[in-house]
Design an enzyme around this catalytic site. Structure first.
Site, PDB file in Angstrom:
ATOM      1  N   ARG A  45       0.836  -1.222   0.000  1.00 48.20           N
ATOM      2  CA  ARG A  45       0.000   0.000   0.000  1.00 48.20           C
ATOM      3  C   ARG A  45       0.869   1.269   0.000  1.00 48.20           C
ATOM      4  O   ARG A  45       0.512   2.265   0.612  1.00 48.20           O
ATOM      5  CB  ARG A  45      -0.943   0.026   1.217  1.00 48.20           C
ATOM      6  CG  ARG A  45      -1.931  -1.117   1.302  1.00 48.20           C
ATOM      7  CD  ARG A  45      -2.914  -1.102   0.134  1.00 48.20           C
ATOM      8  NE  ARG A  45      -4.012  -2.033   0.350  1.00 48.20           N
ATOM      9  CZ  ARG A  45      -4.032  -3.302  -0.051  1.00 48.20           C
ATOM     10  NH1 ARG A  45      -2.995  -3.798  -0.698  1.00 48.20           N
ATOM     11  NH2 ARG A  45      -5.081  -4.061   0.164  1.00 48.20           N
ATOM     12  N   GLU A 104      -5.007   3.813   5.980  1.00 45.07           N
ATOM     13  CA  GLU A 104      -4.700   3.565   4.570  1.00 45.07           C
ATOM     14  C   GLU A 104      -5.345   4.637   3.695  1.00 45.07           C
ATOM     15  O   GLU A 104      -4.802   5.072   2.686  1.00 45.07           O
ATOM     16  CB  GLU A 104      -5.223   2.183   4.165  1.00 45.07           C
ATOM     17  CG  GLU A 104      -4.806   1.769   2.780  1.00 45.07           C
ATOM     18  CD  GLU A 104      -5.825   0.917   2.072  1.00 45.07           C
ATOM     19  OE1 GLU A 104      -6.708   1.480   1.385  1.00 45.07           O
ATOM     20  OE2 GLU A 104      -5.721  -0.321   2.176  1.00 45.07           O
ATOM     21  N   SER A 110     -10.730  -0.832   3.120  1.00 48.22           N
ATOM     22  CA  SER A 110     -10.004  -0.918   4.397  1.00 48.22           C
ATOM     23  C   SER A 110      -9.589   0.480   4.835  1.00 48.22           C
ATOM     24  O   SER A 110      -8.927   1.184   4.064  1.00 48.22           O
ATOM     25  CB  SER A 110      -8.748  -1.769   4.256  1.00 48.22           C
ATOM     26  OG  SER A 110      -9.063  -3.059   3.818  1.00 48.22           O
TER      27      SER A 110
HETATM   28  P1  FAD Z   1      -8.966   8.474  -5.296  1.00 44.93           P
HETATM   29  O1  FAD Z   1      -9.677   8.066  -4.065  1.00 44.93           O
HETATM   30  O2  FAD Z   1      -9.644   9.445  -6.197  1.00 44.93           O
HETATM   31  O3  FAD Z   1      -7.540   9.047  -4.896  1.00 44.93           O
HETATM   32  C1  FAD Z   1      -6.706   8.348  -4.000  1.00 44.93           C
HETATM   33  C2  FAD Z   1      -5.386   9.139  -3.836  1.00 44.93           C
HETATM   34  O4  FAD Z   1      -4.675   9.117  -5.069  1.00 44.93           O
HETATM   35  C3  FAD Z   1      -5.606  10.624  -3.536  1.00 44.93           C
HETATM   36  O5  FAD Z   1      -4.548  11.052  -2.726  1.00 44.93           O
HETATM   37  C4  FAD Z   1      -5.547  11.300  -4.902  1.00 44.93           C
HETATM   38  O6  FAD Z   1      -5.121  12.642  -4.809  1.00 44.93           O
HETATM   39  C5  FAD Z   1      -4.514  10.434  -5.607  1.00 44.93           C
HETATM   40  N1  FAD Z   1      -4.749  10.293  -7.058  1.00 44.93           N
HETATM   41  C6  FAD Z   1      -5.807   9.714  -7.669  1.00 44.93           C
HETATM   42  N2  FAD Z   1      -5.627   9.690  -8.997  1.00 44.93           N
HETATM   43  C7  FAD Z   1      -4.422  10.276  -9.238  1.00 44.93           C
HETATM   44  C8  FAD Z   1      -3.680  10.554 -10.418  1.00 44.93           C
HETATM   45  N3  FAD Z   1      -4.116  10.242 -11.639  1.00 44.93           N
HETATM   46  N4  FAD Z   1      -2.475  11.185 -10.292  1.00 44.93           N
HETATM   47  C9  FAD Z   1      -1.991  11.516  -9.049  1.00 44.93           C
HETATM   48  N5  FAD Z   1      -2.660  11.286  -7.909  1.00 44.93           N
HETATM   49  C10 FAD Z   1      -3.859  10.653  -8.000  1.00 44.93           C
HETATM   50  N6  FAD Z   1      -7.613  -0.887  -2.455  1.00 44.93           N
HETATM   51  C11 FAD Z   1      -6.756  -1.930  -2.556  1.00 44.93           C
HETATM   52  O7  FAD Z   1      -5.541  -1.747  -2.697  1.00 44.93           O
HETATM   53  N7  FAD Z   1      -7.211  -3.207  -2.487  1.00 44.93           N
HETATM   54  C12 FAD Z   1      -8.511  -3.509  -2.327  1.00 44.93           C
HETATM   55  O8  FAD Z   1      -8.882  -4.680  -2.273  1.00 44.93           O
HETATM   56  C13 FAD Z   1      -9.443  -2.429  -2.216  1.00 44.93           C
HETATM   57  N8  FAD Z   1     -10.758  -2.668  -2.019  1.00 44.93           N
HETATM   58  C14 FAD Z   1     -11.624  -1.637  -1.898  1.00 44.93           C
HETATM   59  C15 FAD Z   1     -12.992  -1.925  -1.720  1.00 44.93           C
HETATM   60  C16 FAD Z   1     -13.911  -0.894  -1.604  1.00 44.93           C
HETATM   61  C17 FAD Z   1     -15.375  -1.232  -1.396  1.00 44.93           C
HETATM   62  C18 FAD Z   1     -13.475   0.450  -1.701  1.00 44.93           C
HETATM   63  C19 FAD Z   1     -14.474   1.566  -1.614  1.00 44.93           C
HETATM   64  C20 FAD Z   1     -12.124   0.746  -1.869  1.00 44.93           C
HETATM   65  C21 FAD Z   1     -11.190  -0.300  -1.970  1.00 44.93           C
HETATM   66  N9  FAD Z   1      -9.810  -0.054  -2.148  1.00 44.93           N
HETATM   67  C22 FAD Z   1      -8.938  -1.109  -2.287  1.00 44.93           C
HETATM   68  C23 FAD Z   1      -9.297   1.325  -2.166  1.00 44.93           C
HETATM   69  C24 FAD Z   1      -9.402   2.031  -3.542  1.00 44.93           C
HETATM   70  O9  FAD Z   1     -10.326   1.404  -4.370  1.00 44.93           O
HETATM   71  C25 FAD Z   1      -8.049   2.076  -4.261  1.00 44.93           C
HETATM   72  O10 FAD Z   1      -7.089   2.703  -3.462  1.00 44.93           O
HETATM   73  C26 FAD Z   1      -8.151   2.806  -5.613  1.00 44.93           C
HETATM   74  O11 FAD Z   1      -6.948   2.660  -6.323  1.00 44.93           O
HETATM   75  C27 FAD Z   1      -8.438   4.300  -5.450  1.00 44.93           C
HETATM   76  O12 FAD Z   1      -8.678   4.816  -6.733  1.00 44.93           O
HETATM   77  P2  FAD Z   1      -9.439   6.185  -6.961  1.00 44.93           P
HETATM   78  O13 FAD Z   1      -9.351   6.504  -8.407  1.00 44.93           O
HETATM   79  O14 FAD Z   1     -10.802   6.118  -6.392  1.00 44.93           O
HETATM   80  O15 FAD Z   1      -8.535   7.175  -6.128  1.00 44.93           O
HETATM   81  N1  EPU Z   2     -10.950 -10.595  10.221  1.00 42.75           N
HETATM   82  C1  EPU Z   2     -11.631 -10.683  11.408  1.00 42.75           C
HETATM   83  N2  EPU Z   2     -12.625  -9.778  11.632  1.00 42.75           N
HETATM   84  C2  EPU Z   2     -12.961  -8.828  10.735  1.00 42.75           C
HETATM   85  C3  EPU Z   2     -12.246  -8.734   9.538  1.00 42.75           C
HETATM   86  C4  EPU Z   2     -11.223  -9.647   9.291  1.00 42.75           C
HETATM   87  O1  EPU Z   2     -11.369 -11.541  12.243  1.00 42.75           O
HETATM   88  O2  EPU Z   2     -13.888  -8.064  11.011  1.00 42.75           O
HETATM   89  C5  EPU Z   2      -9.902 -11.607   9.939  1.00 42.75           C
HETATM   90  C6  EPU Z   2     -10.434 -12.597   8.882  1.00 42.75           C
HETATM   91  O3  EPU Z   2     -11.142 -13.625   9.476  1.00 42.75           O
HETATM   92  C7  EPU Z   2      -9.173 -13.076   8.234  1.00 42.75           C
HETATM   93  C8  EPU Z   2      -8.235 -11.882   8.348  1.00 42.75           C
HETATM   94  O4  EPU Z   2      -8.786 -11.022   9.336  1.00 42.75           O
HETATM   95  O5  EPU Z   2      -8.640 -14.157   8.955  1.00 42.75           O
HETATM   96  C9  EPU Z   2      -8.051 -11.140   7.022  1.00 42.75           C
HETATM   97  O6  EPU Z   2      -9.326 -10.694   6.549  1.00 42.75           O
HETATM   98  P1  EPU Z   2      -9.628 -10.483   4.981  1.00 42.75           P
HETATM   99  O7  EPU Z   2      -9.234 -11.687   4.212  1.00 42.75           O
HETATM  100  O8  EPU Z   2     -11.028  -9.989   4.867  1.00 42.75           O
HETATM  101  O9  EPU Z   2      -8.622  -9.367   4.530  1.00 42.75           O
HETATM  102  P2  EPU Z   2      -8.124  -8.024   5.219  1.00 42.75           P
HETATM  103  O10 EPU Z   2      -6.746  -8.240   5.729  1.00 42.75           O
HETATM  104  O11 EPU Z   2      -9.126  -7.508   6.175  1.00 42.75           O
HETATM  105  C10 EPU Z   2      -6.953  -7.181   3.056  1.00 42.75           C
HETATM  106  C11 EPU Z   2      -6.852  -5.893   2.317  1.00 42.75           C
HETATM  107  C12 EPU Z   2      -8.052  -5.706   1.406  1.00 42.75           C
HETATM  108  C13 EPU Z   2      -8.073  -6.851   0.396  1.00 42.75           C
HETATM  109  C14 EPU Z   2      -8.165  -8.175   1.169  1.00 42.75           C
HETATM  110  C15 EPU Z   2      -8.049  -9.375   0.244  1.00 42.75           C
HETATM  111  C16 EPU Z   2      -5.529  -4.359   3.619  1.00 42.75           C
HETATM  112  C17 EPU Z   2      -5.519  -3.169   4.506  1.00 42.75           C
HETATM  113  N3  EPU Z   2      -6.723  -4.777   3.225  1.00 42.75           N
HETATM  114  O12 EPU Z   2      -8.072  -7.074   3.924  1.00 42.75           O
HETATM  115  O13 EPU Z   2      -7.907  -4.481   0.697  1.00 42.75           O
HETATM  116  O14 EPU Z   2      -9.162  -6.733  -0.480  1.00 42.75           O
HETATM  117  O15 EPU Z   2      -7.080  -8.261   2.126  1.00 42.75           O
HETATM  118  O16 EPU Z   2      -6.746  -9.476  -0.235  1.00 42.75           O
HETATM  119  O17 EPU Z   2      -4.468  -4.889   3.290  1.00 42.75           O
HETATM  120  C18 EPU Z   2      -8.376  -2.154   0.767  1.00 42.75           C
HETATM  121  O18 EPU Z   2      -7.164  -1.965   0.721  1.00 42.75           O
HETATM  122  O19 EPU Z   2      -9.211  -1.205   0.794  1.00 42.75           O
HETATM  123  C19 EPU Z   2      -8.896  -3.518   0.808  1.00 42.75           C
HETATM  124  C20 EPU Z   2     -10.188  -3.812   0.882  1.00 42.75           C
END
Ligand code: FAD
Ligand code: EPU
Length: 339
Positions: A165, A335, A239
């Protein structure tokens, strides 16, 4: 390319926070961005690039700056050899649509990253990752515009300093570059990554006989849909905190005090702790105060049930952070980008 003043941000962030930006505009090309930066409404206000708004919290409810929403589109093949195909995508393309386009064209590597919200341009910002894959595994290069020097710079993978991240754009170059396009190196001969236990289980559940990038993508989509709140229904930014890393000694002490702690070995003998588990143990899962809450199925996700302010979400995140520190002696790091 119109510059508007005091613009509501509610529809521009997946948390659904209704703040305002002092100035707001969109751009669809480097020339448009250059023009806007060279003719800002007020020169002293900082520019901020916005993508899909899915990793941002407008904590102060008013952004005293110039918000520039990146809408640069286009997906093109730039090169190919026997092994790989190099595909360049505009920063304003939807990430999930880009992944779907890769899958449709049998270009492998990003399938585990299906259904992550946001745009292509933000994907390198925090080296997005899920289900055993991070973008750095397929990243080739990106083009970024330096907003003060007005130069276009190419970054390769080493230049980006990707980590969990993390990238150089969140640290040393914070606020300096607008990412314009990202080129990914997709494979013609897929190596499937089903190391994340839940994927194997879901593939079995789906009755998949022959593994391919489509079935992996669908398995990931199914898992994500069952666990994570859909921002169209409940405001959130995924997250809210990172999973913290501790050294072996700290892990051993925690394991003794909390035998069920969820931890994974990582490099150098360190361990990554599941922050969601610790937050749940502190009693936060399903917590709600007003419209700010902690999701009932995933404690790592803070939610806005409707009209929470950015400040309310931020203060809740501080309480969560403090309680994890108190119970486990572990400091969580946010994050989500706090604006
Ligand atoms: P924004 O929210 O618009 O911007 C994020 C940051 O990047 C800001 O600081 C912004 O200024 C900067 N930025 C954006 N675009 C640019 C650009 N073109 N040039 C320079 N700076 C820029 N993330 C994960 O890593 N893994 C996951 O599994 C994951 N799951 C998610 C699930 C949900 C339901 C949600 C809501 C979010 C999740 N995220 C996850 C977080 C998010 O989706 C990612 O970080 C995504 O890449 C953000 O993209 P965005 O275009 O919405 O960025
Ligand atoms: N867990 C709990 N309670 C909870 C949530 C999680 O006990 O309420 C335990 C789960 O049981 C599991 C462990 O925590 O054993 C990990 O949970 P999960 O697999 O849901 O993944 P996470 O670590 O919570 C991370 C990323 C996610 C990504 C998933 C899958 C980060 C900060 N988050 O979540 O990314 O989608 O793994 O790879 O690394 C994001 O960055 O926004 C995001 C959603």
């Amino acid at each position: 390319m119109r510059i508007s003043e005091n613009v509501s941000l509610r529809s521009y962030n997946t948390f659904g926070i209704s703040g305002q930006a002092r100035f707001f505009s969109t751009f669809s090309s480097v020339d448009e961005l250059k023009y806007l930066l060279e003719h800002p409404p007020l020169p002293e206000l900082p520019p901020l690039i916005l993508g899909g708004g899915s990793n941002i919290l407008f904590a102060s409810n008013f952004f005293e700056g110039f918000m520039l929403k990146n809408e640069i589109k286009g997906i093109e093949v730039v090169r190919e050899d026997d092994e790989y195909i190099y595909v360049k995508a505009g920063a304003g393309e939807s990430w999930h649509q880009f992944v779907m386009d890769c899958i449709k064209n049998d270009r492998a590597g990003l399938e585990n990253l299906s259904l992550i919200p946001g745009n292509v341009g933000a994907s390198p910002m925090q080296n997005i990752g899920a289900y055993g894959v991070e973008i750095k595994d397929c990243f080739h290069e990106l083009e970024a515009y330096h907003m003060q020097d007005h130069t276009l710079v190419t970054f390769n993978s080493a230049d980006c300093q990707f980590g969990y991240r993390e990238s150089v754009f969140k640290r040393k170059y914070k606020g300096q570059f607008a990412i314009i396009s990202v080129t990914y190196r997709l494979s013609k001969h897929p190596k499937f990554n089903t190391s994340y236990g839940a994927i194997e289980e879901e593939l079995k559940h789906m009755g998949v006989k022959e593994l391919n990038i489509r079935s992996i993508s669908q398995a990931v989509i199914n898992i994500r849909s069952s666990k994570l709140p859909n921002p169209a229904e409940i405001g959130n930014a995924g997250s809210f905190f990172k999973n913290p890393t501790v050294d072996a000694a700290k892990h051993a002490a925690l394991k003794e005090a909390f035998p069920h702690i969820v931890a994974y070995p990582v490099a150098n003998g360190d361990y990554k702790l599941a922050a969601g588990w610790m937050i749940e143990q502190c009693g936060w899962k399903g917590f709600r105060e007003g419209d700010a809450g902690v999701h009932e199925r995933q404690a790592l996700v803070l939610v806005n049930y409707g009209n929470a302010t950015g400040d309310e979400i931020y203060r809740l995140s501080q309480r969560v952070l403090d309680s994890v520190q108190e119970k486990f002696g572990v400091e969580l790091e946010r994050e989500v980008n706090i604006i």
